[in-house]
Every structure is written in structure tokens, then in C-alpha cells.
Design an enzyme around this catalytic site. Structure first.
Site, PDB file in Angstrom:
ATOM      1  N   ASP A 297      -7.403  -3.480   5.499  1.00 51.29           N
ATOM      2  CA  ASP A 297      -7.501  -2.022   5.443  1.00 51.29           C
ATOM      3  C   ASP A 297      -8.323  -1.539   4.247  1.00 51.29           C
ATOM      4  OD1 ASP A 297      -6.121   0.666   6.275  1.00 51.29           O
ATOM      5  OD2 ASP A 297      -5.790   0.544   4.116  1.00 51.29           O
ATOM      6  N   GLU A 367     -12.066  -3.287   7.513  1.00 50.57           N
ATOM      7  CA  GLU A 367     -12.291  -1.873   7.828  1.00 50.57           C
ATOM      8  C   GLU A 367     -13.052  -1.226   6.690  1.00 50.57           C
ATOM      9  OE1 GLU A 367     -10.038   2.397   8.280  1.00 50.57           O
ATOM     10  OE2 GLU A 367      -9.722   1.042   6.614  1.00 50.57           O
TER      11      GLU A 367
HETATM   12  C1  GLC Z   1      -7.149   3.152   6.525  1.00 47.99           C
HETATM   13  C2  GLC Z   1      -6.195   3.407   7.658  1.00 47.99           C
HETATM   14  C3  GLC Z   1      -5.662   4.782   7.538  1.00 47.99           C
HETATM   15  C4  GLC Z   1      -4.944   4.936   6.231  1.00 47.99           C
HETATM   16  C5  GLC Z   1      -5.843   4.527   5.083  1.00 47.99           C
HETATM   17  C6  GLC Z   1      -5.059   4.339   3.840  1.00 47.99           C
HETATM   18  O1  GLC Z   1      -8.273   3.917   6.608  1.00 47.99           O
HETATM   19  O2  GLC Z   1      -6.808   3.182   8.867  1.00 47.99           O
HETATM   20  O3  GLC Z   1      -4.822   5.126   8.589  1.00 47.99           O
HETATM   21  O4  GLC Z   1      -4.523   6.248   6.065  1.00 47.99           O
HETATM   22  O5  GLC Z   1      -6.482   3.302   5.320  1.00 47.99           O
HETATM   23  O6  GLC Z   1      -4.325   3.162   3.868  1.00 47.99           O
END
Ligand code: GLC
Ligand code: MG
Length: 675
Positions: A297, A367
């Protein structure tokens, strides 16, 4: 022992194999001349065939005769030759075989948002047992890889992305035993579980943060702290992704801490080697439990510049006090800092330790939204020398609804294909828990053609729960908003795309059966848009998804063949999928525009004049035979055309074609080889 004549006329040894007539020379045999003695023995045994129990001398006598020696030698050399040939063949086959596709390449990745998938206990929130109850859904869709958004213990300020304990399951979702059972059951069914991993921050309720606030010597530098003015706590202009300053003053410590997301999500300090080790230990903890991979993440936020200088404003004339959103700044000091990739590569190496178990490759996807800086995203693929993620998520198709047209979709696809390092594996995302559902942003009319695009492009498709039935966003009034991002700015709320999965037309769409509560409202369209109803309709979004996902897996050109652009205009995007040596290929003609269109592909020599539609998203058009000069499509219609050919398109159009790893098919022996 007695000798007796067998019925066939030959002699047989009775009782045992000891021959009393035989005396070993070393035992003081009476005959002085060995030649003479052999002669006697030979005469004595002429009636006996040469087999077990025969004395050594007799055996030697027979074995040196040419009629036994020659075949023996021939057989010996034959065995040697065969062994060498087999070794050579094995080496050649290994050297010539293309790599087998790994599990994360072989099927779509399906994202489960655990709060919303299936509630087994009736508390209104989905849970691990609920997921386990629905595993047959993945089997039905021919999906092998399931990514589950976080289910760690959490105060749920960001619905699980604020982790209080990385080694515990939140009671809302179940127990560690539930997790272990779910994983075991998934593995039994041949399914892989990808966990969400949140390294950038913890919850402010995490033990580490509490110890850090109190200045515990070991934990004091676990987070990013700096001196600041308690009444105006803004050591610099950095802003949180959820809006406003990314600094919060902490009374207890008398300093400010950094949070690139909520103030309840303090950023960890990855410059501290203890923090780095903690994260590695957690990776080991879950890999040891058997999870098959991680979705990492928010990785670009992991490191920040230590100098804490202001970030440059996008609009230098904007009054600094108005700088409150992530769009107001260039994130030169809070994202993609030097050292980030080294850390991810180290995690990758830790994961590879577990990947050595046969058939247990551990997968990593990162991500990072880098928007126009596609080269930053591509760095997560690593280098030919050092592995990093298997792929970074490709979010470009999320922009499809901005300007639906054939050319626009080609442009978005090409952003990835044209920038991806050679030999890497693409992937496609059309929705997730952070973005509006594509059915709502693009419109229902495009749902099927988008799924067709997703499942016929090269690489791994990603499907957010509900996309397989065309679920839409729910409407959430401002007062109902639960998402912290929505509380800051209601138009940024992510609640609409997180509504309960629509399983059936039962109460609460079958999301739970034990009570009437759901944490977010169920979409009112659930009586017609649900899994049960769509299973019964051959032309439903679900039926088409299933058909395409199964076809993708069974058809070589679709999962490992060439991908070539053929045509793009205001409406239609067309491409083909082919594989050297295979007599069949696929042509896709997808209408993303605002009008129906007639596409003329007569200039494409490699296509036969007549084309048979294997599947159209408009069911009535499936099976039709079309002229290649006249291919009609309606708005939102996608055609999957299978054709026979012996002429490939890619050799003459290298600039329009991509393949991750070249492979050719040898039909005579039905194998793939490197070519
Ligand atoms: C990522 C997740 C999101 C979350 C953020 C903080 O972007 O997909 O849902 O709020 O990280 O952890
Ligand atoms: Mg950080």
C-alpha cells in the site's frame, strides 16, 4: 536337491539353488587341470539352461561365448546411447521451453473489500467467514488470485488501512483461526490469497506510537517527529492526501508528527533500522503463515526528505495558507525518495526465500499513483538484475470514462505498453475501493466492453468485487458519509464504491441473512443486478465475464501471445492477439465511442475476408459472419472474433506489437518453445 524333467522337456532345479555337484576350486577341488575340469562341468550341465544357481565357472563359460557376449555389449552401448540422448533431450527441452506462467499471471486478480463482501454473523460488516462461504464464486469465475483489503486489528478510522496490530485480526472480521481456515480452504481449492500490506503508517493506537509519544528510548524515532509551534503546528507546507497539513501536534511529546494520510495514521520513520527490521519481521510472519503475496500500500510515501523543506507550489501565486490539498504541491520531498526502491527490493528478496518452496511463488504488487510520471511507476518493476514487484498497479484505465473513445482507450493502453520495460508483464485496473465504480463513471452501456477489454489485453486483469456483475456506486448523503476522505471533501468520498456485494435479490442482496443491518446501504438496483439472477441469464455481464475469463485461460494467444494495435478512431479500438505457429488468432473490435460504427479493416492483409464473431457483448450478434471491410459495432459493443490464419501480423508491424516473452507453438507435438 533333485533334478527333474519338466513337462516341456527342459530340466528344472527343485527345492533350492545349491548344486551339490559343484565344488569351488578354492575349496580344494579334485581336478588339477582347470581346462579339463571346465570340460567336465560343461558336459555335466549341458542339460541345464544358463540361469540362476549356475556356478561361476559355468556362467563365465557361457558368458564369454559370442552369442551371449555380442548382444550384451550391444545392449550396454544402447543403454549408454539412450541415456545420453535423454539427457541431451531434457537439456534441449528445458533450454527451448518458455517459462511457465506463474499463478499471478494465469488468472485475473479479484479484489475483496472485506467489510462489503459477505457478512456471516449479521453485524452488518463483512468478515473472513463470509469470504470463505463464497469461495465457490471465484471458482465459478475461473479466478485463482484473491487480494483481500486489510483485516488487521484496527480502530477503522480508514477502514483497516490504519493498523493497530500487524499480527492480529480485527474482531470485526473474525479471529486468527478464521484466517487460517480461510487460507487453508483457499489453498485446498487452488486459490491464492494476497494480503494488503501497509508499511507507510500505523494507527495512532499502535503500541509503537504510544511508546514513541512517551519518548521511550527504543521507540522515540519510530515515527517522523519534529519541533513545531504548538499553536500553529506547521513545520512546513506538506499536506495530507486527505487534505490539510500533514503535521499534527502531540501534547504528550510536545512535538509534531508526520502523517501523509489521516492524523490517526502517523508515518513510520524508515530511516530507523529498527523500523525496517520490524517490517521485515511482519513480512516473515505472514509468509510463514502461508500467504501467497502482498499488495504493498501507498509505497511512494514510505520515505520523506529529512531536510523537511517546503514543497514547491504548483501555482506559485497561490497564497501559502490556501495550500491544503495534494494537488497544490509538487511532492518532491514526500514521495518517491531515494532509497525507496532499495527497500522494496530487500522485501522482495525476503519474499523470494519463501518462493523457493515448489509451487509457492510469493507475489508482490505495488500501489503508487504517479499520474503523468509513468516512468516513476515503471521503476517498481525493478531491473533485469534486481527484482522488485511483479508489477506495479496500472491505474491508467481508471481514466477511461473521462473521454470514452477508441483513440482515448488506445492512448491509455499505450501509456503502459509503450513505457513498460521489455519482457515485463502488464496488468490492468478498472476499479478499486478508492475510485468510483467504472459502471457509474463510464455508464452502464460500457460495462461489458470494458470487461471485454480487461480480459483480452495482455497481462493480468484486476477486478474489484462487483465489477463482474456491473455494480454501480451507491448514493450516500453528506450526513451519511463514513469515509474520512469524504468527511474532508464529500466529492472525494469513497463510500459509494464500497457498498455491499449483491449476491441475490434476497434481503440485503444476500450480503447477510442473519440481520437487516449493513454498514453501508445496499444499491437499490440489487434485485436485478445480482449474482444469482445473472447466473441464469446467458447474456448477462456475469456470464460474459465468466466466458471471457475461461477463454483467456484456455487460449494461448490470449494469455501469452502477441498484442498488436490494428485500428483506433473516435469510436472503435481494435487489436489482435496471435501466436507464432498457432493456426488461430483473435481480433477484438471494441466500440467505446458515442456512436455506432462500421469499421473497415480491409487494409489488414493478414486478416481473412470473412470474420466470424465468437462473442459479442450484444448477444444477438454472437455467431455472425462479417466482411472485414464492414464490421458494425454499436455503442458499448465489443466483438471477439476468432479467425484462422497462417500469416502473422507482428513480423511486418513490429512497432505496433508487444509480447512479454516470445513463444512459438509447434502443432506437430503440441508444445510451446522459445523462438
Ligand atoms: C491506499 C489505500 C487507501 C488508503 C491509503 C492509506 O491508497 O488504497 O484506501 O486510504 O492507502 O493507507
Ligand atoms: Mg512515509
Amino acid at each position: 536337491m533333485t533334478l527333474r524333467k519338466a513337462s516341456g522337456g527342459s530340466m528344472e532345479l527343485d527345492e533350492c539353488t545349491i548344486n551339490p555337484g559343484y565344488q569351488d576350486a578354492e575349496d580344494g577341488g579334485s581336478s588339477a587341470d582347470p581346462g579339463e575340469r571346465n570340460q567336465d562341468l560343461a558336459e555335466e550341465y549341458t542339460q541345464i539352461k544358463p540361469y540362476a544357481g549356475m556356478p561361476k565357472e559355468v556362467l563365465l563359460l557361457y558368458s564369454s561365448q559370442a552369442r551371449y557376449r555380442v548382444p550384451r555389449e550391444i545392449l550396454f552401448w544402447l543403454i549408454v546411447a539412450c541415456t545420453l540422448a535423454l539427457v541431451a533431450l531434457t537439456v534441449t527441452v528445458i533450454a527451448l521451453s518458455p517459462r511457465c506462467l506463474s499463478w499471478w499471471q494465469a488468472s485475473p486478480v479479484y479484489q475483496v473489500y472485506p467489510c462489503s463482501f459477505r457478512d456471516s454473523d449479521g453485524d452488518g460488516v463483512g468478515d473472513l467467514k463470509g469470504i470463505q462461504e463464497q469461495l465457490h464464486h471465484f471458482e465459478y469465475l475461473n479466478i485463482k488470485s484473491v487480494w483481500i483489503s486489510p483485516f488487521y486489528r484496527s480502530p477503522m478510522k480508514d477502514f483497516g488501512y490504519d493498523v493497530e496490530d500487524f499480527r492480529a485480526i480485527d474482531p470485526l472480521f473474525g479471529t486468527m483461526l478464521d484466517f487460517e481456515e480461510l487460507l487453508a480452504e483457499m489453498h485446498n481449492k487452488g486459490l491464492k490469497l494476497i494480503m494488503d500490506f501497509i508499511p507507510n503508517h500505523t494507527s495512532d493506537r499502535h503500541r509503537w506510537f504510544n511508546l514513541s509519544r512517551t519518548g521511550d528510548p527504543h521507540y522515540k524515532d519510530y515515527y517522523v517527529w519534529t519541533d513545531c509551534n504548538a499553536t500553529a503546528p506547521k513545520p512546513n507546507n506538506w499536506v495530507s492526501i486527505f487534505g490539510n497539513s500533514s503535521w499534527t501536534y502531540d501534547d504528550l511529546r510536545g512535538q509534531c508528527y508526520l502523517h501523509q494520510f489521516l492524523k490517526e495514521q502517523p508515518d513510520l520513520n524508515f530511516r530507523n533500522p529498527h523500523v525496517r527490521q520490524e517490517i521485515i519481521d511482519i513480512i516473515h510472519f505472514w509468509l510463514g503463515k502461508g500467504v501467497d503475496g502482498f499488495r504493498m500500500d501507498a509505497v511512494k510515501h514510505i520515505l520523506e526528505a529529512e531536510h523537511l523543506r517546503n514543497e514547491p507550489q504548483v501555482d506559485p501565486k497561490q497564497p501559502p495558507e490556501d495550500v491544503t490539498t495534494e494537488w497544490d504541491l509538487y511532492h518532491d520531498y514526500t514521495t518517491s525518495q531515494l532509497g525507496l526502491h532499495d527497500m522494496l527490493r530487500e522485501w522482495r528478496a525476503e519474499m523470494d526465500i519463501y518462493s523457493r518452496e515448489p509451487g509457492r511463488y510469493r507475489f508482490m504488487v505495488t500501489e503508487s499513483y504517479d499520474y503523468h510520471e509513468v516512468e516513476k511507476t515503471m521503476m517498481y518493476y525493478g531491473t533485469p538484475q534486481v527484482k522488485e514487484s511483479d508489477f506495479p498497479f496500472n491505474f491508467y484505465l481508471l481514466d477511461l470514462p473521462q473521454n470514452p473513445s477508441g483513440m482515448w482507450v488506445k492512448h491509455l493502453v499505450h501509456l503502459w505498453m509503450g513505457n513498460m520495460p521489455k519482457g515485463q508483464w502488464p496488468n490492468w485496473v478498472v476499479g478499486n475501493h478508492d475510485r468510483s465504480r467504472i459502471a457509474s463513471s463510464a455508464g452502464q452501456i460500457y460495462v461489458r466492453v470494458i470487461n471485454m477489454l480487461l480480459l483480452t489485453l495482455p497481462g493480468t486483469p484486476t477486478t474489484y468485487y462487483g465489477e463482474e456483475i456491473g455494480m454501480e456506486n451507491i448514493h450516500v448523503t453528506d450526513s451519511q458519509i463514513l469515509d474520512p476522505a469524504g468527511k474532508y471533501n464529500s466529492s472525494a468520498s469513497r463510500d459509494p464504491q464500497r457498498s455491499p456485494m449483491q449476491w441475490s435479490d434476497d434481503i440485503n442482496a444476500g450480503f447477510n441473512t442473519k440481520s437487516n443491518i449493513t454498514w453501508l446501504p445496499v444499491h437499490p438496483d440489487y434485485s436485478s443486478v445480482n449474482v444469482e439472477v445473472q447466473k441464469k441469464e446467458p447474456g448477462s455481464v456475469l456470464a460474459q465475464y465468466r466466458f471471457l475469463s475461461t477463454l483467456r485461460q484456455s487460449e494461448l494467444p490470449l494469455h501469452r501471445g502477441w498484442f498488436c494495435y490494428v485500428h483506433a478512431d473516435a469510436n472503435v479500438f481494435s487489436y489482435l492477439r496471435e501466436l507464432e505457429g498457432l493456426g488461430r488468432a483473435f481480433l477484438m473490435v471494441l466500440n467505446f465511442g458515442k456512436e455506432s460504427a462500421i469499421t473497415d479493416l480491409s487494409s489488414i492483409r493478414e486478416l481473412p475476408d470473412q470474420l466470424k464473431v465468437l462473442m459479442s457483448t450484444k448477444q444477438v450478434n454472437s455467431g455472425k459472419v462479417l466482411q472485414k471491410s464492414h464490421i458494425p459495432t454499436e455503442v458499448g459493443e465489443g466483438l471477439l472474433i476468432q479467425y484462422s490464419t497462417h500469416t502473422r501480423f507482428n513480423p511486418t508491424h513490429p512497432d505496433q506489437c508487444y509480447v512479454s516473452e516470445k513463444a512459438c507453438y509447434l502443432s506437430a507435438v503440441d508444445i510451446l518453445y522459445k523462438c
